[in-house]
Design an enzyme around this catalytic site. Structure first.
Site, PDB file in Angstrom:
ATOM      1  N   ASP A  52      78.676  69.420  19.853  1.00  0.00           N
ATOM      2  CA  ASP A  52      77.642  69.903  20.788  1.00  0.00           C
ATOM      3  C   ASP A  52      76.490  70.534  19.981  1.00  0.00           C
ATOM      4  OD1 ASP A  52      79.361  70.655  23.746  1.00  0.00           O
ATOM      5  OD2 ASP A  52      80.426  70.190  21.905  1.00  0.00           O
ATOM      6  N   THR A 122      82.643  68.390  27.312  1.00  0.00           N
ATOM      7  CA  THR A 122      83.228  69.067  26.139  1.00  0.00           C
ATOM      8  C   THR A 122      84.710  69.391  26.364  1.00  0.00           C
ATOM      9  OG1 THR A 122      81.070  70.023  25.708  1.00  0.00           O
ATOM     10  CG2 THR A 122      82.914  70.992  24.525  1.00  0.00           C
TER      11      THR A 122
END
Ligand SMILES: Nc1ncnc2c1ncn2[C@@H]1O[C@H](COP(=O)(O)O)[C@@H](O)[C@H]1OP(=O)(O)O
Ligand SMILES: [Mg+2]
Ligand SMILES: [Mg+2]
Ligand SMILES: [Mg+2]
Length: 317
Positions: A52, A122
């Site tokens: 990320d 995620t």
């Protein structure tokens, strides 16, 4: 050709390439194997990985390099510097220039906000690694949403783990969807919803849809981008009657779905705004429907008490 194109066309052409480079960064971090997971939520679970952080760094640096004054809002506050800067652009997008209406062609950089989710899904990445279930990685997407005067006008959904080399699905308002052929109908109404953020209000909304024959079956999958891809592929709707999903989760998916004739609003049917000073949470929840079902049927079937629990908050962030 690039320099002669309108600002919006150039920005989308760049963003398609940038999303693909970000997808490559995600895959490299996964292959290297050390995700360096941080939990961003005190008392809850909101994971962030090195993928990320690197992907967002690359997306912001790459776009800012070409568009110096562009307003970009990304999910991650912490990023990790990485060397990849993508300055390429998609010829396919440039070829679409003549299809843009004059309003879109006249869009100016100062009226645009780019909403970036460098890695949507995620939790699914963390789970895929923990359980050695790599099939979950299909649910990962890179989202770049482009808003003009508060409305989503273009979007890019890059899915790095689709098939061998990934795919990029993108759209500009009124110019069709590219990278996927949207389903036109389905005998069965499948409704997709959250895998990791189930709550009482989410379950009650789904139950109400079942009772009105608007949901034949429910499928729990991760990521806002992936759920909208599922809707494009034949699911009837994506329902999330809860807060928690943010503007960067919905901006790109909304633009893509609406270009395919579908709709994405909050669960009360209100359009979501994407102005730069807007609150980040989609406090009204998310309701996305395919082109072949009636959005209003879904809005009207969600009970008022659930809608009242999820008001649109007018306050700024
Ligand atoms: N409560 C929450 N806190 C943080 N992010 C959320 C929350 N609910 C949803 N999201 C974001 O919206 C996406 C879709 O939600 P869900 O998978 O639960 O349907 C998630 O992948 C996550 O994006 P991200 O993975 O980019 O953090
Ligand atoms: Mg997140
Ligand atoms: Mg997200
Ligand atoms: Mg994210």
């Amino acid at each position: 050709m690039f320099n002669r194109a309108s600002f919006l066309t150039r920005l989308v052409a760049s963003s398609v390439k940038v999303s693909e480079t970000a997808g490559g960064i995600i895959k490299n971090v996964m292959t290297a194997g050390d995700l360096k997971i941080v939990n961003k939520c005190d008392g809850g679970y909101d994971p962030q990985t090195e993928a990320d952080r690197r992907a967002q760094y690359c997306i912001v640096q790459s776009l800012q390099n070409r568009y110096k004054d562009l307003k970009i809002i990304g999910e991650e506050d912490e990023t990790t510097a990485c060397p990849e800067v993508e300055l390429g652009f998609s010829e396919d997008v440039l070829n679409l220039e003549s299809s843009l209406n004059s309003e879109l062609r006249n869009i100016k950089e100062e009226d645009v906000v780019v909403w970036v989710d460098p890695l949507d899904g995620t939790s699914e990445v963390a789970l895929a690694v923990k359980n050695k279930n790599l099939a979950l990685l299909e649910q990962v997407t890179v989202l770049i949403g482009i808003a003009h005067k508060g409305r989503a006008v273009a979007g890019i959904i890059h899915q790095p783990y689709f098939s061998e080399n990934g795919r990029t699905v993108w759209a500009i308002n009124g110019c069709g969807v590219h990278g996927i052929t949207p389903a036109q109908s389905n005998a069965k109404k499948v409704v997709v919803t959250t895998r990791s953020h189930l709550s009482e209000s989410v379950s009650s909304a789904l139950e109400a849809l079942k009772n009105k024959d608007l949901a034949d079956s429910i499928e729990k999958v991760g990521g806002a981008g992936y759920k909208v891809l599922k809707v494009l592929e034949g699911s009837a709707a994506y329902v999330f009657a809860s807060a928690g999903c943010k503007k960067w989760d919905t901006c790109a998916p909304e633009a893509v779905l609406e270009a395919a004739g579908g709709n994405l609003t909050d669960i009360s049917g209100r359009k979501i705004r994407y102005d730069s000073n807007i609150q980040l949470n989609n406090t009204g929840g998310v309701l996305a429907t395919a082109s072949w079902v009636k959005h209003l049927d879904y809005v009207n079937s969600i009970p008022d008490d659930i809608k009242n629990q999820l008001p649109e908050v007018a306050s700024k962030k």
